[in-house]
Design a protein around this motif. Structure first.
Motif, mmCIF file in Angstrom:
data_model
loop_
_atom_site.group_PDB
_atom_site.id
_atom_site.type_symbol
_atom_site.label_atom_id
_atom_site.label_comp_id
_atom_site.label_asym_id
_atom_site.label_seq_id
_atom_site.Cartn_x
_atom_site.Cartn_y
_atom_site.Cartn_z
ATOM 1 N N THR A 182 36.519 49.369 -76.038
ATOM 2 C CA THR A 182 36.936 50.762 -76.201
ATOM 3 C C THR A 182 36.785 51.142 -77.675
ATOM 4 N N GLN A 183 36.217 52.320 -77.901
ATOM 5 C CA GLN A 183 35.911 52.747 -79.271
ATOM 6 C C GLN A 183 37.164 53.304 -79.944
ATOM 7 N N VAL A 184 37.402 52.835 -81.152
ATOM 8 C CA VAL A 184 38.445 53.390 -82.011
ATOM 9 C C VAL A 184 37.770 53.901 -83.270
ATOM 10 N N THR A 185 37.952 55.168 -83.560
ATOM 11 C CA THR A 185 37.360 55.781 -84.749
ATOM 12 C C THR A 185 38.462 56.411 -85.579
ATOM 13 N N VAL A 186 38.527 56.013 -86.849
ATOM 14 C CA VAL A 186 39.545 56.529 -87.760
ATOM 15 C C VAL A 186 38.839 57.337 -88.832
ATOM 16 N N ARG A 193 50.905 46.326 -89.684
ATOM 17 C CA ARG A 193 50.501 47.635 -89.148
ATOM 18 C C ARG A 193 50.306 47.608 -87.636
ATOM 19 N N PHE A 194 49.846 46.478 -87.123
ATOM 20 C CA PHE A 194 49.576 46.356 -85.680
ATOM 21 C C PHE A 194 50.601 45.423 -85.048
ATOM 22 N N THR A 195 50.949 45.706 -83.810
ATOM 23 C CA THR A 195 51.752 44.776 -83.015
ATOM 24 C C THR A 195 51.072 44.562 -81.671
ATOM 25 N N ILE A 196 51.252 43.371 -81.131
ATOM 26 C CA ILE A 196 50.694 43.032 -79.835
ATOM 27 C C ILE A 196 51.831 42.637 -78.912
ATOM 28 N N SER A 197 51.727 43.045 -77.665
ATOM 29 C CA SER A 197 52.756 42.700 -76.687
ATOM 30 C C SER A 197 52.078 42.567 -75.321
ATOM 31 N N VAL A 203 48.110 43.565 -71.516
ATOM 32 C CA VAL A 203 48.369 43.351 -72.935
ATOM 33 C C VAL A 203 48.174 44.679 -73.661
ATOM 34 N N TYR A 204 48.988 44.884 -74.691
ATOM 35 C CA TYR A 204 48.972 46.132 -75.452
ATOM 36 C C TYR A 204 48.720 45.832 -76.923
ATOM 37 N N LEU A 205 48.102 46.789 -77.588
ATOM 38 C CA LEU A 205 47.946 46.707 -79.040
ATOM 39 C C LEU A 205 48.399 48.038 -79.621
ATOM 40 N N GLN A 206 49.517 48.017 -80.313
ATOM 41 C CA GLN A 206 50.014 49.210 -80.996
ATOM 42 C C GLN A 206 49.469 49.193 -82.413
ATOM 43 N N MET A 207 48.726 50.213 -82.749
ATOM 44 C CA MET A 207 48.070 50.289 -84.051
ATOM 45 C C MET A 207 48.660 51.460 -84.830
ATOM 46 N N ASN A 208 49.323 51.161 -85.929
ATOM 47 C CA ASN A 208 49.929 52.176 -86.796
ATOM 48 C C ASN A 208 49.253 52.173 -88.157
ATOM 49 N N SER A 209 49.467 53.235 -88.897
ATOM 50 C CA SER A 209 48.901 53.348 -90.255
ATOM 51 C C SER A 209 47.421 53.009 -90.257
ATOM 52 N N LEU A 210 46.701 53.599 -89.344
ATOM 53 C CA LEU A 210 45.286 53.279 -89.196
ATOM 54 C C LEU A 210 44.487 53.697 -90.415
ATOM 55 N N LYS A 211 43.471 52.896 -90.709
ATOM 56 C CA LYS A 211 42.586 53.130 -91.845
ATOM 57 C C LYS A 211 41.150 53.298 -91.347
ATOM 58 N N PRO A 212 40.314 53.960 -92.119
ATOM 59 C CA PRO A 212 38.908 54.094 -91.696
ATOM 60 C C PRO A 212 38.245 52.752 -91.418
ATOM 61 N N GLU A 213 38.659 51.713 -92.152
ATOM 62 C CA GLU A 213 38.047 50.396 -91.937
ATOM 63 C C GLU A 213 38.488 49.744 -90.633
ATOM 64 N N VAL A 251 41.165 59.292 -84.337
ATOM 65 C CA VAL A 251 42.449 59.580 -84.974
ATOM 66 C C VAL A 251 42.234 59.686 -86.481
ATOM 67 N N GLN A 252 43.056 60.459 -87.131
ATOM 68 C CA GLN A 252 42.985 60.571 -88.588
ATOM 69 C C GLN A 252 43.635 59.356 -89.250
ATOM 70 N N ALA A 253 43.207 59.069 -90.446
ATOM 71 C CA ALA A 253 43.812 57.982 -91.216
ATOM 72 C C ALA A 253 45.322 58.192 -91.321
ATOM 73 N N GLY A 254 46.058 57.107 -91.137
ATOM 74 C CA GLY A 254 47.508 57.174 -91.131
ATOM 75 C C GLY A 254 48.108 57.361 -89.752
ATOM 76 N N GLY A 255 47.262 57.663 -88.783
ATOM 77 C CA GLY A 255 47.733 57.889 -87.425
ATOM 78 C C GLY A 255 47.908 56.605 -86.643
ATOM 79 N N SER A 256 48.227 56.780 -85.361
ATOM 80 C CA SER A 256 48.506 55.647 -84.479
ATOM 81 C C SER A 256 47.737 55.776 -83.173
ATOM 82 N N LEU A 257 47.446 54.642 -82.596
ATOM 83 C CA LEU A 257 46.879 54.562 -81.263
ATOM 84 C C LEU A 257 47.477 53.346 -80.562
ATOM 85 N N ARG A 258 47.531 53.413 -79.237
ATOM 86 C CA ARG A 258 47.979 52.272 -78.441
ATOM 87 C C ARG A 258 46.908 51.927 -77.423
#
Length: 120
Positions: free
Chosen positions: A114-118, A66-70, A78-88, A12-19
């Motif tokens: 699972t790999q997350v790449t920003v 930026r992140f929420t867990i539910s 369990v879920y992890l909503q990741m918003n405003s993602l950064k390269p770090e 995902v690009q920086a600023g994007g979201s993943l769940r």
């Protein structure tokens, strides 16, 4: 035996979201805490977020706001909503669960990651 299966990672690009999702299956009586950890190349695995069976949460300072867990206790998920993602935030994300089996013994299980790449 218990299996944790993660899904939802990707590029995902920086600023994007993943769940991310993590579903537990197997010999489960109950699940206590569930959480997400991550490990970037050359770094130690670190806590991202955790949630108790009652819904209390805690987050790493780097992801607060930026992140929420539910969790869905009926689905053992369990879920992890990741918003405003950064390269770090780029890392392999691992699901973790403290599971009590039908014999009332408790064990900690990990997903396969699972790999997350920003990208910047």
């Amino acid at each position: 035996q218990v299996q944790l299966v993660e899904s939802g990672g990707g590029l995902v690009q920086a600023g994007g979201s993943l769940r991310l999702s993590c579903a537990a299956s197997g010999s489960i009586f109950s699940i206590n805490d569930m959480g997400w950890y991550r490990q970037a190349p050359g770094k130690q695995r670190e806590l991202v977020a955790r949630i108790t069976s009652g819904g209390r949460t805690n987050f790493a300072d780097s992801v607060k706001g930026r992140f929420t867990i539910s969790r869905d206790n009926a689905k053992n998920t369990v879920y992890l909503q990741m918003n405003s993602l950064k390269p770090e935030d780029t890392a392999v994300y691992y699901c973790n669960a403290n599971v009590q089996d039908w014999g009332r013994s408790s064990y900690v299980y990990w997903g396969q990651g699972t790999q997350v790449t920003v990208s910047s």
